[in-house]
Scaffold this active site. Structure first.
Site, PDB file in Angstrom:
ATOM      1  N   HIS A 107       0.963  -1.118   0.087  1.00 56.26           N
ATOM      2  CA  HIS A 107       0.009   0.059  -0.038  1.00 56.26           C
ATOM      3  C   HIS A 107       0.855   1.197   0.058  1.00 56.26           C
ATOM      4  O   HIS A 107       0.624   2.146  -0.821  1.00 56.26           O
ATOM      5  CB  HIS A 107      -0.804   0.030   1.293  1.00 56.26           C
ATOM      6  CG  HIS A 107      -1.897  -1.027   1.406  1.00 56.26           C
ATOM      7  ND1 HIS A 107      -1.964  -2.033   2.506  1.00 56.26           N
ATOM      8  CD2 HIS A 107      -2.982  -1.562   0.536  1.00 56.26           C
ATOM      9  CE1 HIS A 107      -3.172  -2.696   2.075  1.00 56.26           C
ATOM     10  NE2 HIS A 107      -3.683  -2.455   0.904  1.00 56.26           N
ATOM     11  N   LYS A 128     -17.470  -6.891   6.477  1.00 54.44           N
ATOM     12  CA  LYS A 128     -16.261  -7.649   6.642  1.00 54.44           C
ATOM     13  C   LYS A 128     -16.206  -7.506   8.149  1.00 54.44           C
ATOM     14  O   LYS A 128     -16.508  -6.602   9.203  1.00 54.44           O
ATOM     15  CB  LYS A 128     -15.000  -6.772   6.197  1.00 54.44           C
ATOM     16  CG  LYS A 128     -15.094  -6.955   4.804  1.00 54.44           C
ATOM     17  CD  LYS A 128     -13.586  -6.342   4.113  1.00 54.44           C
ATOM     18  CE  LYS A 128     -13.376  -6.765   2.647  1.00 54.44           C
ATOM     19  NZ  LYS A 128     -12.260  -6.083   2.067  1.00 54.44           N
ATOM     20  N   ARG A 172      -1.716  -5.533  -8.943  1.00 57.86           N
ATOM     21  CA  ARG A 172      -0.701  -6.316  -8.689  1.00 57.86           C
ATOM     22  C   ARG A 172      -0.295  -7.324  -9.766  1.00 57.86           C
ATOM     23  O   ARG A 172       0.654  -7.571 -10.103  1.00 57.86           O
ATOM     24  CB  ARG A 172      -0.610  -6.931  -7.397  1.00 57.86           C
ATOM     25  CG  ARG A 172      -0.486  -6.105  -6.154  1.00 57.86           C
ATOM     26  CD  ARG A 172      -0.974  -6.805  -4.848  1.00 57.86           C
ATOM     27  NE  ARG A 172      -2.451  -7.043  -4.963  1.00 57.86           N
ATOM     28  CZ  ARG A 172      -3.157  -7.465  -4.037  1.00 57.86           C
ATOM     29  NH1 ARG A 172      -2.881  -7.645  -2.913  1.00 57.86           N
ATOM     30  NH2 ARG A 172      -4.475  -7.905  -4.240  1.00 57.86           N
ATOM     31  N   SER A 176      -2.884  -7.897   2.557  1.00 60.47           N
ATOM     32  CA  SER A 176      -3.305  -7.584   3.976  1.00 60.47           C
ATOM     33  C   SER A 176      -3.740  -9.297   4.492  1.00 60.47           C
ATOM     34  O   SER A 176      -3.246  -9.370   5.596  1.00 60.47           O
ATOM     35  CB  SER A 176      -4.165  -6.500   4.149  1.00 60.47           C
ATOM     36  OG  SER A 176      -3.855  -5.461   3.871  1.00 60.47           O
TER      37      SER A 176
END
Ligand code: PNS
Length: 160
Positions: A17, A41, A90, A128
């Site tokens: 990040h 979440k 990514r 993460s």
């Protein structure tokens, strides 16, 4: 003044990040890194903890604001006078989800552009949830997160 929003869950913020953020600040006058509240979440870190970790990790960058928001990203971007949303890309596996979000956000607010930035190759496999998992199982995450996050993870998982 060109303002960009860098949204995410940041549970927790990683070096990947930070890599994206550092690229974004070369392109914009101000970048607002912001946590999206998401009731579906169940994060490891509370919103306040995540904000604190981000604040600590980005404190040397004067053109970065740290915030959180609820509701639609495009509405938040409008409120912040931002013209762009920054997202990291990514690998191809990120692409479908990111493109769907970018196109939907553009439909909702054509004035906000999504800008994809690619991190250094060394972060292409980093996220993460992998960091949380490695840390929970006692692995070494020193190369993947800022020191303050490593300490917070150790505290969560009670490493001495
Ligand atoms: O780090 P994440 O979990 O991949 O980030 C996803 C995020 C926060 C960018 C996305 O869920 C989001 O924008 N949430 C805000 C609500 C919203 O605007 N939803 C519609 C997106 S098309």
């Amino acid at each position: 003044m060109k303002i960009a929003i860098y949204p995410g869950s940041f549970d927790p913020i990683t070096n990947g990040h930070l890599d994206i953020l550092e690229r974004a600040i070369t392109l914009f006058d101000k970048v607002v890194i912001t946590i999206a509240r998401n009731s579906s979440k169940n994060p490891l870190f509370t919103e306040e903890e995540r904000l604190q970790l981000i604040r600590e990790a980005v404190k040397k960058h004067k053109q970065v604001e740290v915030d959180s928001f609820e509701g639609l990203l495009v509405d938040y971007a409008r409120k912040k006078n931002a013209t762009a949303v920054v997202r990291g890309l990514r690998a191809i596996s990120d692409f479908e989800y990111e493109m769907q979000m970018a196109l939907m956000n553009r439909k909702l607010n054509p004035d906000v552009q999504t800008v994809f930035l690619m991190p250094n190759e060394r972060y292409t496999y980093l996220n993460s949830s992998i960091v949380r998992e490695i840390s929970r199982l006692g692995g070494d995450v020193n190369d993947f997160v800022p020191k303050v996050v490593k300490q917070a993870l150790d505290k969560k998982f009670k490493v001495k």
